[in-house]
Write a protein that holds these residues in place. Structure first.
Motif, PDB file in Angstrom:
ATOM      1  N   PHE A 161     -15.833 -12.180  11.213  1.00 21.76           N
ATOM      2  CA  PHE A 161     -16.837 -13.206  10.954  1.00 21.76           C
ATOM      3  C   PHE A 161     -16.276 -14.294  10.037  1.00 21.76           C
ATOM      4  CE2 PHE A 161     -20.433 -14.903   8.500  1.00 21.76           C
ATOM      5  CZ  PHE A 161     -21.168 -15.428   9.540  1.00 21.76           C
ATOM      6  N   SER A 162     -15.525 -13.907   9.014  1.00 17.99           N
ATOM      7  CA  SER A 162     -14.995 -14.896   8.074  1.00 17.99           C
ATOM      8  C   SER A 162     -13.894 -15.738   8.702  1.00 17.99           C
ATOM      9  CB  SER A 162     -14.488 -14.222   6.805  1.00 17.99           C
ATOM     10  OG  SER A 162     -13.365 -13.418   7.095  1.00 17.99           O
ATOM     11  N   CYS A 163     -13.263 -15.213   9.746  1.00 20.71           N
ATOM     12  CA  CYS A 163     -12.188 -15.961  10.411  1.00 20.71           C
ATOM     13  C   CYS A 163     -12.706 -16.787  11.583  1.00 20.71           C
ATOM     14  CB  CYS A 163     -11.105 -15.009  10.910  1.00 20.71           C
ATOM     15  SG  CYS A 163     -10.220 -14.196   9.581  1.00 20.71           S
ATOM     16  N   ALA A 164     -14.005 -16.712  11.848  1.00 21.99           N
ATOM     17  CA  ALA A 164     -14.583 -17.457  12.962  1.00 21.99           C
ATOM     18  C   ALA A 164     -14.342 -18.945  12.761  1.00 21.99           C
ATOM     19  CB  ALA A 164     -16.077 -17.176  13.067  1.00 21.99           C
ATOM     20  N   LYS A 165     -13.975 -19.597  13.809  1.00 25.66           N
ATOM     21  CA  LYS A 165     -13.627 -21.014  13.733  1.00 25.66           C
ATOM     22  C   LYS A 165     -14.862 -21.895  13.823  1.00 25.66           C
ATOM     23  CE  LYS A 165      -9.153 -20.530  13.661  1.00 25.66           C
ATOM     24  NZ  LYS A 165      -8.297 -21.009  12.633  1.00 25.66           N
ATOM     25  N   ASN A 166     -14.811 -22.957  13.109  1.00 18.74           N
ATOM     26  CA  ASN A 166     -15.832 -23.985  13.176  1.00 18.74           C
ATOM     27  C   ASN A 166     -15.277 -25.029  14.147  1.00 18.74           C
ATOM     28  OD1 ASN A 166     -17.007 -26.583  12.556  1.00 18.74           O
ATOM     29  ND2 ASN A 166     -17.858 -25.696  10.694  1.00 18.74           N
ATOM     30  N   ALA A 185     -18.849 -27.618   7.359  1.00 18.73           N
ATOM     31  CA  ALA A 185     -20.262 -27.952   7.165  1.00 18.73           C
ATOM     32  C   ALA A 185     -21.070 -27.285   8.267  1.00 18.73           C
ATOM     33  CB  ALA A 185     -20.469 -29.466   7.198  1.00 18.73           C
ATOM     34  N   ASP A 186     -22.378 -27.318   8.108  1.00 16.93           N
ATOM     35  CA  ASP A 186     -23.258 -26.787   9.146  1.00 16.93           C
ATOM     36  C   ASP A 186     -23.606 -27.843  10.189  1.00 16.93           C
ATOM     37  OD1 ASP A 186     -23.423 -24.209   8.004  1.00 16.93           O
ATOM     38  OD2 ASP A 186     -24.978 -24.894   6.626  1.00 16.93           O
ATOM     39  N   TYR A 187     -23.611 -29.117   9.745  1.00 17.26           N
ATOM     40  CA  TYR A 187     -23.965 -30.228  10.632  1.00 17.26           C
ATOM     41  C   TYR A 187     -23.008 -31.393  10.412  1.00 17.26           C
ATOM     42  CZ  TYR A 187     -28.264 -27.580  10.964  1.00 17.26           C
ATOM     43  OH  TYR A 187     -29.176 -26.569  11.160  1.00 17.26           O
ATOM     44  N   TYR A 188     -22.829 -32.180  11.486  1.00 16.72           N
ATOM     45  CA  TYR A 188     -21.931 -33.334  11.443  1.00 16.72           C
ATOM     46  C   TYR A 188     -22.626 -34.518  12.093  1.00 16.72           C
ATOM     47  CZ  TYR A 188     -18.472 -29.771  10.467  1.00 16.72           C
ATOM     48  OH  TYR A 188     -17.789 -28.736   9.893  1.00 16.72           O
ATOM     49  N   GLY A 230     -25.420 -46.315  15.599  1.00 15.06           N
ATOM     50  CA  GLY A 230     -25.795 -45.110  16.312  1.00 15.06           C
ATOM     51  C   GLY A 230     -25.170 -43.876  15.702  1.00 15.06           C
ATOM     52  N   PHE A 231     -25.788 -42.753  15.984  1.00 17.24           N
ATOM     53  CA  PHE A 231     -25.329 -41.461  15.486  1.00 17.24           C
ATOM     54  C   PHE A 231     -25.319 -40.444  16.614  1.00 17.24           C
ATOM     55  CE2 PHE A 231     -27.197 -43.426  11.758  1.00 17.24           C
ATOM     56  CZ  PHE A 231     -26.325 -43.073  10.730  1.00 17.24           C
ATOM     57  N   ILE A 232     -24.430 -39.494  16.476  1.00 19.16           N
ATOM     58  CA  ILE A 232     -24.504 -38.262  17.255  1.00 19.16           C
ATOM     59  C   ILE A 232     -24.515 -37.146  16.222  1.00 19.16           C
ATOM     60  CG2 ILE A 232     -23.426 -36.760  18.965  1.00 19.16           C
ATOM     61  CD1 ILE A 232     -22.057 -39.213  20.142  1.00 19.16           C
ATOM     62  N   LEU A 233     -25.476 -36.252  16.336  1.00 20.18           N
ATOM     63  CA  LEU A 233     -25.591 -35.110  15.433  1.00 20.18           C
ATOM     64  C   LEU A 233     -25.098 -33.860  16.154  1.00 20.18           C
ATOM     65  CD1 LEU A 233     -26.555 -33.636  12.862  1.00 20.18           C
ATOM     66  CD2 LEU A 233     -28.857 -33.602  13.879  1.00 20.18           C
ATOM     67  N   PHE A 234     -24.090 -33.215  15.555  1.00 22.33           N
ATOM     68  CA  PHE A 234     -23.520 -31.978  16.089  1.00 22.33           C
ATOM     69  C   PHE A 234     -23.824 -30.827  15.136  1.00 22.33           C
ATOM     70  CE2 PHE A 234     -20.648 -35.316  17.560  1.00 22.33           C
ATOM     71  CZ  PHE A 234     -20.359 -34.969  18.869  1.00 22.33           C
ATOM     72  N   ASP A 235     -23.921 -29.617  15.684  1.00 19.97           N
ATOM     73  CA  ASP A 235     -23.892 -28.455  14.804  1.00 19.97           C
ATOM     74  C   ASP A 235     -22.432 -28.016  14.683  1.00 19.97           C
ATOM     75  OD1 ASP A 235     -23.238 -26.888  17.064  1.00 19.97           O
ATOM     76  OD2 ASP A 235     -25.164 -25.874  17.128  1.00 19.97           O
ATOM     77  N   LYS A 236     -22.163 -26.981  13.923  1.00 26.08           N
ATOM     78  CA  LYS A 236     -20.773 -26.601  13.671  1.00 26.08           C
ATOM     79  C   LYS A 236     -20.076 -26.004  14.886  1.00 26.08           C
ATOM     80  CE  LYS A 236     -22.091 -22.261  11.471  1.00 26.08           C
ATOM     81  NZ  LYS A 236     -22.129 -21.597  10.164  1.00 26.08           N
ATOM     82  N   THR A 237     -20.842 -25.633  15.912  1.00 21.36           N
ATOM     83  CA  THR A 237     -20.220 -25.123  17.136  1.00 21.36           C
ATOM     84  C   THR A 237     -19.788 -26.259  18.061  1.00 21.36           C
ATOM     85  OG1 THR A 237     -22.258 -24.963  18.443  1.00 21.36           O
ATOM     86  CG2 THR A 237     -21.686 -23.062  17.043  1.00 21.36           C
ATOM     87  N   GLY A 238     -20.171 -27.488  17.713  1.00 21.97           N
ATOM     88  CA  GLY A 238     -19.852 -28.636  18.549  1.00 21.97           C
ATOM     89  C   GLY A 238     -20.972 -29.015  19.496  1.00 21.97           C
TER      90      GLY A 238
END
Length: 176
Positions: free
Chosen positions: A18-23, A48-51, A139-147
Motif C-alpha cells: 500500500f505504501s509503495c502504491a504509485k500516484n 496530493a489527493d487532487y490536481y 479553464g481547469f481540469i480536475l484530476f484525482d490521484k489515480t488520473g
C-alpha cells in the motif's frame, strides 16, 4: 511458524504494498513540473489527493477577470485540503517565459509544466481529458490521484463551457 506470525507478516506485506502504491499524477508530472524559481518539483512535493490543471494566458481578458475567484478559492481551500494547482498555460505559449510571466504577473503560487515537456506530459491532448477539440481559457481540469478526470471547464460544445465548474465541483465534494 505460528498462525499469528503469518498474520503479522501478511499485514506488514500489505502495508508495504500500500505504501509503495504509485500516484498516477505524480508519475505524469514528475520531471516536468517546476516551481516559481524554475526548479524541478520533487516527487514528494507532487503528492496530493487532487490536481487542478489550470489553462490561461496573460493576454486573455477573461483570465484576468477570473483572477480574484481563483485566488480566493486557492487561499480558502488549500490550507485544509490536499491539492495541487499546475499551470499549463495555453497552446499559443512560445516559452517558459510566457508561463512564468503570467504566474508572476498575477501573483499565483502555482507550479507550472515546463514548456519543453508539455507534449510529453500530455496536458494538451485535451480530447482525452475534456471531450472537446478546443479548450477555452481560463479553464481547469480536475484530476484525482489515480488520473481520473473528475471535472473540467469545457464540454463538447462551446455552450458547455463553464470556467469555474471544477472549482465548484471540488467545493461540493468537500461538503459531502
Amino acid at each position: 511458524m505460528k498462525k499469528s506470525s503469518y498474520i503479522i507478516l501478511t499485514i506488514l506485506f500489505s502495508l508495504l504494498l500500500f505504501s509503495c502504491a504509485k500516484n498516477a499524477m505524480v508519475e505524469k508530472f514528475y520531471g516536468y513540473v517546476k516551481d516559481q524559481e524554475g526548479n524541478l518539483v520533487t516527487e514528494r512535493d507532487l503528492k496530493a489527493d487532487y490536481y487542478f490543471v489550470f489553462y490561461g494566458a496573460s493576454w486573455c481578458p477573461y483570465c484576468k477577470e477570473m483572477k480574484d475567484e481563483i485566488t480566493d478559492f486557492y487561499n480558502t481551500y488549500k490550507k485544509k485540503n490536499n491539492f495541487i494547482v499546475v499551470f499549463a498555460g495555453c497552446k499559443k505559449d512560445k516559452s517558459n517565459d510566457d508561463l512564468t510571466g503570467y504566474l508572476k504577473e498575477e501573483n499565483y503560487p502555482f507550479y507550472y509544466v515546463d514548456f519543453d515537456h508539455r507534449d510529453e506530459c500530455g496536458l494538451f491532448n485535451l480530447d482525452a481529458y475534456a471531450s472537446c477539440e478546443k479548450f477555452f481559457i481560463p479553464g481547469f481540469i480536475l484530476f484525482d490521484k489515480t488520473g481520473k478526470v473528475l471535472s473540467n471547464s469545457n464540454g463538447p460544445l462551446k455552450a458547455d463551457y463553464q470556467p469555474n465548474r471544477p472549482l465548484e465541483y471540488f467545493k461540493k465534494k468537500l461538503q459531502k
